[in-house]
Write a protein that holds these residues in place. Structure first.
Motif, mmCIF file in Angstrom:
data_model
loop_
_atom_site.group_PDB
_atom_site.id
_atom_site.type_symbol
_atom_site.label_atom_id
_atom_site.label_comp_id
_atom_site.label_asym_id
_atom_site.label_seq_id
_atom_site.Cartn_x
_atom_site.Cartn_y
_atom_site.Cartn_z
ATOM 1 N N ASN A 61 1.008 -1.177 -0.325
ATOM 2 C CA ASN A 61 0.042 -0.155 -0.330
ATOM 3 C C ASN A 61 0.588 1.272 0.028
ATOM 4 O O ASN A 61 0.225 2.435 -0.445
ATOM 5 C CB ASN A 61 -0.559 0.152 1.195
ATOM 6 C CG ASN A 61 -1.975 1.138 0.973
ATOM 7 O OD1 ASN A 61 -1.979 1.567 0.232
ATOM 8 N ND2 ASN A 61 -2.594 1.342 1.845
ATOM 9 N N PHE A 62 2.065 1.460 0.137
ATOM 10 C CA PHE A 62 3.238 2.353 -0.022
ATOM 11 C C PHE A 62 3.720 2.296 -0.812
ATOM 12 O O PHE A 62 4.936 3.917 -0.906
ATOM 13 C CB PHE A 62 4.336 2.710 1.627
ATOM 14 C CG PHE A 62 3.027 1.955 2.708
ATOM 15 C CD1 PHE A 62 2.382 3.570 2.656
ATOM 16 C CD2 PHE A 62 3.471 1.824 4.204
ATOM 17 C CE1 PHE A 62 1.246 3.347 4.274
ATOM 18 C CE2 PHE A 62 2.609 1.547 5.224
ATOM 19 C CZ PHE A 62 1.635 2.619 5.637
ATOM 20 N N TRP A 106 3.631 3.320 -3.871
ATOM 21 C CA TRP A 106 3.000 4.364 -4.716
ATOM 22 C C TRP A 106 3.961 5.767 -4.204
ATOM 23 O O TRP A 106 3.947 5.715 -5.392
ATOM 24 C CB TRP A 106 1.579 4.667 -4.553
ATOM 25 C CG TRP A 106 1.524 5.403 -3.016
ATOM 26 C CD1 TRP A 106 1.157 4.992 -1.905
ATOM 27 C CD2 TRP A 106 1.488 6.863 -2.936
ATOM 28 N NE1 TRP A 106 1.217 5.585 -1.472
ATOM 29 C CE2 TRP A 106 1.479 7.218 -1.661
ATOM 30 C CE3 TRP A 106 2.257 8.123 -4.043
ATOM 31 C CZ2 TRP A 106 1.604 7.860 -0.790
ATOM 32 C CZ3 TRP A 106 2.540 8.816 -3.122
ATOM 33 C CH2 TRP A 106 1.830 9.539 -1.447
ATOM 34 N N VAL A 107 4.320 5.655 -3.415
ATOM 35 C CA VAL A 107 5.806 6.737 -3.482
ATOM 36 C C VAL A 107 7.253 6.591 -4.146
ATOM 37 O O VAL A 107 7.795 7.293 -4.777
ATOM 38 C CB VAL A 107 6.032 6.400 -2.122
ATOM 39 C CG1 VAL A 107 4.893 6.446 -1.047
ATOM 40 C CG2 VAL A 107 7.074 5.298 -1.485
ATOM 41 N N PRO A 122 -2.030 12.192 -2.700
ATOM 42 C CA PRO A 122 -0.965 11.839 -2.284
ATOM 43 C C PRO A 122 0.089 12.862 -3.313
ATOM 44 O O PRO A 122 1.500 13.223 -3.107
ATOM 45 C CB PRO A 122 -0.089 10.433 -4.001
ATOM 46 C CG PRO A 122 -1.311 9.619 -3.424
ATOM 47 C CD PRO A 122 -2.989 10.660 -3.230
ATOM 48 N N THR A 131 -1.648 6.195 8.975
ATOM 49 C CA THR A 131 -0.427 5.644 7.897
ATOM 50 C C THR A 131 -0.778 6.607 6.407
ATOM 51 O O THR A 131 0.430 6.877 6.485
ATOM 52 C CB THR A 131 -1.409 4.208 6.438
ATOM 53 O OG1 THR A 131 -2.655 4.766 6.248
ATOM 54 C CG2 THR A 131 -2.026 3.233 7.630
ATOM 55 N N VAL A 132 -1.051 8.056 6.800
ATOM 56 C CA VAL A 132 -0.643 9.305 5.848
ATOM 57 C C VAL A 132 0.944 9.701 7.097
ATOM 58 O O VAL A 132 1.652 10.002 5.560
ATOM 59 C CB VAL A 132 -2.046 10.111 6.225
ATOM 60 C CG1 VAL A 132 -1.815 11.603 4.793
ATOM 61 C CG2 VAL A 132 -3.222 9.823 6.019
ATOM 62 N N GLU A 157 3.288 7.277 4.633
ATOM 63 C CA GLU A 157 3.446 7.881 3.620
ATOM 64 C C GLU A 157 3.425 9.639 3.486
ATOM 65 O O GLU A 157 5.281 9.577 2.123
ATOM 66 C CB GLU A 157 2.158 7.973 2.982
ATOM 67 C CG GLU A 157 1.513 6.446 3.011
ATOM 68 C CD GLU A 157 -0.038 6.880 2.889
ATOM 69 O OE1 GLU A 157 -0.553 5.784 1.353
ATOM 70 O OE2 GLU A 157 -0.621 8.156 2.525
ATOM 71 N N LEU A 192 7.255 8.132 4.147
ATOM 72 C CA LEU A 192 8.378 8.133 2.402
ATOM 73 C C LEU A 192 9.034 8.691 1.751
ATOM 74 O O LEU A 192 9.435 8.561 1.024
ATOM 75 C CB LEU A 192 7.127 6.692 2.808
ATOM 76 C CG LEU A 192 7.168 5.533 3.531
ATOM 77 C CD1 LEU A 192 5.837 4.880 2.994
ATOM 78 C CD2 LEU A 192 8.230 4.353 3.738
ATOM 79 N N ARG A 250 12.320 5.095 3.763
ATOM 80 C CA ARG A 250 11.759 3.874 2.287
ATOM 81 C C ARG A 250 12.675 2.732 2.082
ATOM 82 O O ARG A 250 12.211 1.314 2.495
ATOM 83 C CB ARG A 250 11.743 4.782 0.659
ATOM 84 C CG ARG A 250 10.521 5.530 0.399
ATOM 85 C CD ARG A 250 10.688 5.422 -0.656
ATOM 86 N NE ARG A 250 11.490 5.873 -1.922
ATOM 87 C CZ ARG A 250 12.350 7.640 -1.213
ATOM 88 N NH1 ARG A 250 11.167 7.964 -0.764
ATOM 89 N NH2 ARG A 250 13.385 7.597 -2.285
ATOM 90 N N CYS A 253 10.452 -0.498 1.015
ATOM 91 C CA CYS A 253 9.209 0.662 -0.223
ATOM 92 C C CYS A 253 10.179 0.577 -0.727
ATOM 93 O O CYS A 253 11.330 1.361 -1.505
ATOM 94 C CB CYS A 253 9.408 1.720 0.617
ATOM 95 S SG CYS A 253 7.842 2.309 -0.365
#
Length: 420
Positions: free
Chosen positions: A215-216, A218-219, A309, A324-325, A328, A331, A390, A395
Motif C-alpha cells: 500500500n506504500f 506508490w511513492v 498523494p 498511515t498518512v 506515507e 516515505l 523507504r 518500500c
C-alpha cells in the motif's frame, strides 16, 4: 522468483476495506497473472476497491441461504441502523453480513450474552466462524491470504487452521494492539521492528517474513518529471520559498484536533511564511474544517478534492494524529508532526519512539514547540530523508512480489506435508 503453476491452485483472500484491501490488491493481481485461481471475500468497503482494480469480490450475500430466517431478521434490523449506501456495495450485502455475523454470535454465546456483547462492542464483537466455514466449503481453497483484523479476517485464519489449509497474514503496520494478532502460518510484516513486537506477542520468529507493505509502494512511482507538486502550489498561491504544512484531520472533532488548532493559532502569529492546507477527513463534516480555517486566518486554505498523494508531495510537512498518512509523508521525505492524547505508543501502530522523522506532542505547549521548529527543507534533504525511510520500510515497489512468494511457499509447503 515465483514460478507459474501448471495446475491452477485456489488462492482465497479475505479482507476488509481501507488500507487492508489496498495491501492485497497488487498481490492478488500478481498471483492471478501467474496463473493462480484467485477469489476474494471483499468485506464492507473492500468490494468497491476490488471492483475498481478489475477483481470480482465475493460477498456475504453469496453465503446466505433461504433457511437463514433468523440471520435475515437480524440483518434487516441491524441494517436499518448501520447500513451506509456510500460505504458498502448494497443493502443486501449489509443485511447478509450483519445478519449472518450476529446469528453466529448468538450460536457462540447464547442470545442474552450475544446481545450484551454486541451492545458493548458493536461489530467488533463478531467472529463469524460459521459463515466463513461456508465460504471454505464452497471455494475449497489451497491457501488463505488475509490481513490483521478481527472479525472475518481472524475467523478465516481459524477456519483455515481447522481444515489444514495453510494461511498467510499480512500486517499493515506494527502489530502493537491485540487486534493485530495474526495467528497465521506465515506472517508478512512491513519492517523488521515488527518481528520482535510480534515475537513478544507469542508468534514464532521463523513464521515472520519482512516483505514491506504494497500500500506504500506508490511513492516509488512518483517521477519528478511528472510531478504535479509545483503546479499545485502555484494554483494554491503558495510560493516556492514558503513553508506549507498539510493538516490531515480526523473524522471527528476531539481534544487532539483542538490541541493541533490551538498550537497552529500560536505558531502562525510568529511564522509569517508558514501556510496550512486543511484537509478534512472524507468521512467528516466539512463545516468543521471551514471553522478551523476561520480560526487560523488567511494563511490557511481548504484542501479536499486533490488526490492525497499530490497534496502530500506538494507539502513540506504533515500535521496529523496517528495515521498511515504520516508514514506515507515520511516515505516521501516530508517532516511529520504527530499529535495524540497520551504517550502510549502501543495505541499508534507506529513506533514513534524509534525514528527521527517525526515529532510527537500531547499538549499545546509541546505542539507549539514542535511546529515552531519546522523549517523549509531543501529538495536534497527531502530526497535523502525519504530514501532512508523507504529503505527501512522495505518500500521499493517489490513488496507485492515478496508477499506473493510467501503465498507460493505456503502452497508448496502444504503439498510437501501432504506427500509426507
Amino acid at each position: 522468483m515465483t514460478l507459474r503453476n501448471i495446475k491452477q491452485q485456489c488462492v482465497l483472500a479475505v479482507c476488509y476495506g481501507g488500507g487492508h484491501v489496498l495491501m492485497l490488491i497488487p498481490v492478488l493481481k500478481h498471483l492471478k497473472s501467474l496463473g493462480y485461481d484467485v477469489h476474494v471475500l471483499g468485506l464492507t468497503t473492500a468490494a468497491a476497491s476490488l471492483r475498481k482494480a478489475g477483481l470480482t469480490p465475493i460477498g456475504f450475500k453469496e453465503l446466505i441461504q433461504p433457511e437463514d430466517s433468523r440471520a435475515i431478521e437480524h440483518g434487516i434490523r441491524l441494517a436499518e441502523e448501520m447500513h451506509k449506501d456510500s460505504k458498502v456495495q448494497s443493502l443486501e450485502e449489509s443485511i447478509a453480513y450483519l445478519g449472518l455475523s450476529y446469528a453466529d454470535l448468538e450460536d457462540q454465546l447464547g442470545v442474552v450474552e450475544a446481545k450484551k456483547e454486541f451492545t458493548q462492542k458493536g461489530r467488533q464483537a463478531f467472529l463469524p466462524l460459521a459463515p466463513i466455514r461456508r465460504l471454505f466449503d464452497r471455494m475449497q481453497p489451497d491457501v488463505l491470504l488475509t490481513t490483521n483484523s478481527p472479525r472475518a479476517e481472524l475467523a478465516s485464519i481459524r477456519v483455515a487452521a481447522e481444515l489444514g489449509v495453510p494461511s498467510v497474514g499480512v500486517l499493515d503496520l506494527f502489530g502493537f494492539g491485540a487486534y493485530n494478532d495474526i495467528p497465521a502460518d506465515y506472517v508478512c510484516v512491513p519492517f523488521k521492528q515488527a518481528v520482535s513486537i510480534l515475537v513478544d506477542r507469542g508468534l514464532n520468529p521463523d513464521d515472520i517474513i519482512v516483505t514491506g507493505n504494497p500500500n506504500f509502494d506508490w511513492v516509488n512511482k512518483i517521477s519528478s518529471a511528472e510531478s504535479q507538486a509545483a503546479s499545485w502550489r502555484i494554483q494554491h498561491h503558495v510560493k516556492p520559498d514558503e513553508m506549507l504544512a498539510l493538516y490531515a484531520m480526523k473524522p471527528i472533532w476531539d481534544e487532539i484536533e483542538e490541541t493541533i488548532v490551538q498550537s497552529l493559532e500560536q505558531v502562525l502569529t510568529n511564522k509569517p511564511s508558514f501556510k496550512i492546507a486543511v484537509r478534512p477527513h472524507p468521512n467528516s463534516d466539512h463545516q468543521i474544517a471551514e471553522r478551523v480555517i476561520t480560526r487560523l486566518g488567511n494563511r490557511a486554505f481548504l484542501n479536499q478534492n486533490t488526490p492525497l498523494p499530490v497534496a502530500v508531495e506538494a507539502s513540506d510537512a504533515l500535521i496529523t494524529h496517528k495515521s498511515t498518512v504520516a508514514v506515507e509523508a515520511a516515505l516521501l521525505g516530508r517532516q511529520v508532526a504527530l499529535f495524540h492524547s497520551n504517550r502510549d505508543y502501543t495505541t499508534h501502530a507506529i513506533p514513534l519512539n524509534l525514528y527521527n522523522w517525526s515529532t510527537f506532542s500531547i499538549t499545546v505547549d509541546e505542539g507549539i514547540e514542535a511546529l515552531s521548529k519546522l523549517k523549509k527543507d531543501s529538495i536534497e534533504t527531502q530526497n535523502q530523508r525519504g530514501a532512508d525511510v523507504r529503505k527501512a520500510w522495505n518500500c521499493d515497489g517489490q513488496s507485492h512480489i515478496r508477499i506473493a512468494d510467501v503465498v507460493v511457499q505456503a502452497l508448496q509447503s502444504s503439498k510437501l506435508s501432504r506427500v509426507v
